[in-house]
Design an enzyme around this catalytic site. Structure first.
Site, PDB file in Angstrom:
ATOM      1  CB  CYS A 176      46.582  38.883  39.493  1.00 57.66           C
ATOM      2  SG  CYS A 176      46.236  37.845  40.902  1.00 57.66           S
TER       3      CYS A 176
HETATM    4  C1  UGA Z   1      42.975  38.033  37.461  1.00 50.76           C
HETATM    5  C2  UGA Z   1      42.581  37.171  36.259  1.00 50.76           C
HETATM    6  O1  UGA Z   1      41.313  37.594  35.778  1.00 50.76           O
HETATM    7  C3  UGA Z   1      42.531  35.703  36.640  1.00 50.76           C
HETATM    8  O2  UGA Z   1      42.237  34.910  35.487  1.00 50.76           O
HETATM    9  C4  UGA Z   1      43.889  35.294  37.205  1.00 50.76           C
HETATM   10  O3  UGA Z   1      43.887  33.937  37.622  1.00 50.76           O
HETATM   11  C5  UGA Z   1      44.209  36.162  38.395  1.00 50.76           C
HETATM   12  O4  UGA Z   1      44.207  37.554  37.981  1.00 50.76           O
HETATM   13  C6  UGA Z   1      45.569  35.779  38.917  1.00 50.76           C
HETATM   14  O5  UGA Z   1      46.546  35.959  38.181  1.00 50.76           O
HETATM   15  O6  UGA Z   1      45.655  35.216  40.008  1.00 50.76           O
HETATM   16  P1  UGA Z   1      41.668  38.928  39.631  1.00 50.76           P
HETATM   17  O7  UGA Z   1      42.933  39.585  40.050  1.00 50.76           O
HETATM   18  O8  UGA Z   1      40.887  38.152  40.636  1.00 50.76           O
HETATM   19  O9  UGA Z   1      41.934  37.900  38.422  1.00 50.76           O
HETATM   20  O10 UGA Z   1      40.720  40.090  39.090  1.00 50.76           O
HETATM   21  P2  UGA Z   1      39.973  40.423  37.728  1.00 50.76           P
HETATM   22  O11 UGA Z   1      38.600  39.943  37.776  1.00 50.76           O
HETATM   23  O12 UGA Z   1      40.805  40.042  36.563  1.00 50.76           O
HETATM   24  O13 UGA Z   1      39.944  42.013  37.808  1.00 50.76           O
HETATM   25  C7  UGA Z   1      41.146  42.760  37.827  1.00 50.76           C
HETATM   26  C8  UGA Z   1      40.872  44.234  37.781  1.00 50.76           C
HETATM   27  O14 UGA Z   1      40.385  44.615  36.512  1.00 50.76           O
HETATM   28  C9  UGA Z   1      39.835  44.731  38.785  1.00 50.76           C
HETATM   29  O15 UGA Z   1      40.312  45.936  39.353  1.00 50.76           O
HETATM   30  C10 UGA Z   1      38.597  44.994  37.954  1.00 50.76           C
HETATM   31  O16 UGA Z   1      37.781  46.007  38.465  1.00 50.76           O
HETATM   32  C11 UGA Z   1      39.237  45.432  36.637  1.00 50.76           C
HETATM   33  N1  UGA Z   1      38.343  45.217  35.477  1.00 50.76           N
HETATM   34  C12 UGA Z   1      38.026  43.962  35.078  1.00 50.76           C
HETATM   35  C13 UGA Z   1      37.866  46.325  34.776  1.00 50.76           C
HETATM   36  O17 UGA Z   1      38.150  47.495  35.127  1.00 50.76           O
HETATM   37  N2  UGA Z   1      37.063  46.106  33.692  1.00 50.76           N
HETATM   38  C14 UGA Z   1      36.732  44.852  33.270  1.00 50.76           C
HETATM   39  O18 UGA Z   1      36.015  44.727  32.253  1.00 50.76           O
HETATM   40  C15 UGA Z   1      37.223  43.742  33.992  1.00 50.76           C
END
Ligand code: UGA
Length: 437
Positions: free
Chosen positions: A267
């Site tokens: 995403c």
């Molecule tokens: C993301 C959004 O958080 C959701 O709200 C949204 O609905 C979704 O995309 C979508 O558009 O369908 P998601 O892809 O499941 O959700 O993953 P996240 O939890 O957002 O993490 C994304 C990436 O960011 C991961 O690689 C994670 O490791 C990284 N991340 C996240 C960090 O490096 N640091 C952080 O503090 C948080």
């Protein structure tokens, strides 16, 4: 009231399972025959904590799963949750959603039903008004807002938290014209999610809210990653203490300030590209968004430069990667930074061994026999010259000196600062941690 859900990926299957487990009369449609069969048998085609359990509850109630659209004509509410993947130029590919909408239209033609169709798939502003609505009005020979409802209803669930986020969303966005269908939709959600705020707006704004959220989350991550790179140059600096202190400021908030190897997944990277592309095509230079993306693309260099400095030429060097899923508690490796890293290291002819608690099969589908797959964490560390912790799986918190004993060179690069507090007899580097002089 019958509810149809089209596309049973993370969003669709979570909604299908949650609604049906609550007793709603749900029809889930998944065209992929293999996936469909699994779901009918109560197995989720991907790993998502808690989802299989509620899917099974739903299947014992009224849930029906089909791999064709024929029964959609009986539905009063239809949620479209199919994917909108990335095109090579950064635009989103609308072919799947156009097909789904067109097939829904064909199947509704004969029915006297006037359903509400909710678009949950992520689409750039203007798509519902200019692409989806005309397809439906033409197919049905009916008017949206008068004869049937068409509402933008973006989704915010996070993989690995899909069930909880579906049961308890932070907001409901309903975009569209203020018609009797909007009133009905609002009533449905008020009953389903009492006390959750509902924002009613137009199509374009609702579509944009989704991109606003994801691009802001990406911005927070790139911000903290850039700061963490600076911290690495300040002896003794610790990015987690900084993030924690920042997070206590209520204007900032503590979430999404966890520095690491960059954001991945299906995403954030895709939505950033789509928004940048959309801004450019609207004549707006997305300076900030470009910088966020650039920081993310370059974050891996932090890791590679440490490896190169410590191991020199990487040819035939044995490197272990812990975690290939794009984040913990999922087997999803789409746009995973760990996968990117492996590709880069393979180009330099390094010998890679990986470990992941859930994503081994998906990783095998990409790398086949080009890399090794550890049977356990210790097995994957055996004879290795460098280990890189990429994904914050809980298991890796328990790593100790005994696990590293079997490495031929004890070089540990911890992209998530999981071992920061441990007394380890290893050469330890962490993203966001300034080495003491
Ligand atoms: C993301 C959004 O958080 C959701 O709200 C949204 O609905 C979704 O995309 C979508 O558009 O369908 P998601 O892809 O499941 O959700 O993953 P996240 O939890 O957002 O993490 C994304 C990436 O960011 C991961 O690689 C994670 O490791 C990284 N991340 C996240 C960090 O490096 N640091 C952080 O503090 C948080």
């Amino acid at each position: 009231m019958k509810i149809g859900i089209v596309g049973l990926g993370f969003v669709g299957l979570s909604l299908t399972s949650v609604l049906s487990s609550k007793g709603y009369d749900v029809l889930g449609i998944e065209l992929d025959e293999k996936k469909c069969k699994k779901i009918i048998n109560g197995t989720t085609p991907f790993f998502e904590p808690g989802l299989e359990k509620i899917l099974k509850i739903g299947l014992k109630k009224k849930l029906k799963i089909k791999n064709n659209f024929s029964l959609i004509k009986n539905c009063d509410l239809i949620f479209v949750t199919v994917g909108t993947p990335q095109n090579v130029n950064g635009e989103i590919d609308l072919s799947i959603i156009k097909n789904a909408i067109s097939t829904i239209g064909t199947n509704l033609q004969e029915s006297g039903n006037n359903p509400i169709i909710f678009i949950k798939s992520t689409v750039v502003p203007g798509t519902i008004e200019n692409v989806i609505l005309p397809i439906l009005e033409k197919k049905l020979n009916k008017k949206a807002g008068k004869d049937f409802g068409l509402i933008s209803n973006p989704e915010f669930l996070q993989e690995s938290n899909a069930v909880k986020n579906t049961k308890f969303p932070h907001v409901i966005i309903l975009g569209g014209h203020q018609t009797k269908f909007m009133i009905k939709a609002k009533k449905f959600f008020e009953k389903l999610h009492p006390n959750i705020p509902i924002t009613i707006t137009n199509y374009q704004t609702a579509e944009m809210i989704k991109y606003a959220n994801n691009s802001f989350l990406a911005t927070k991550i790139s911000f903290i990653n850039q700061l963490s790179n600076i911290c690495q140059k300040i002896p003794g600096a610790n990015i987690d203490d900084i993030a924690k202190a920042m997070g206590l400021d209520p204007r900032i908030g503590k979430l999404f300030l966890n520095a690491g190897p960059g954001y991945g997944g299906s995403c954030l990277p895709k939505d950033m590209k789509a928004l940048i592309n959309f801004a450019n095509s609207s004549g707006i230079k997305p300076t900030l968004l470009n910088a966020v993306e650039e920081i993310n693309n370059k974050q891996l260099e932090q890791i590679i430069s440490i490896i190169k400095e410590k191991l020199g030429d990487l040819s035939l060097k044995r490197i272990t990667i812990l975690g290939t899923s794009f984040k913990p508690n999922t087997d999803d490796i789409r746009d995973s930074i760990a996968v990117e890293l492996i590709k880069k290291l393979l180009k330099k002819k390094a010998k890679i061994t990986i470990h992941d608690p859930k994503a081994i099969n998906n990783t095998k589908n990409i790398f086949k026999n080009k890399i090794n797959y550890g049977k356990s964490i210790r097995d994957s560390l055996s004879k290795s010259q460098c280990v890189i912790i990429m994904t914050q799986w809980k298991q890796y918190e328990k790593l100790n000196n005994n696990d590293f004993n079997y490495m031929t060179k004890k070089l540990v690069i911890d992209c998530r600062r999981m071992l920061i507090k441990k007394e380890l007899n290893v050469e330890y580097y962490a993203i966001g941690l300034g080495k003491e002089k």
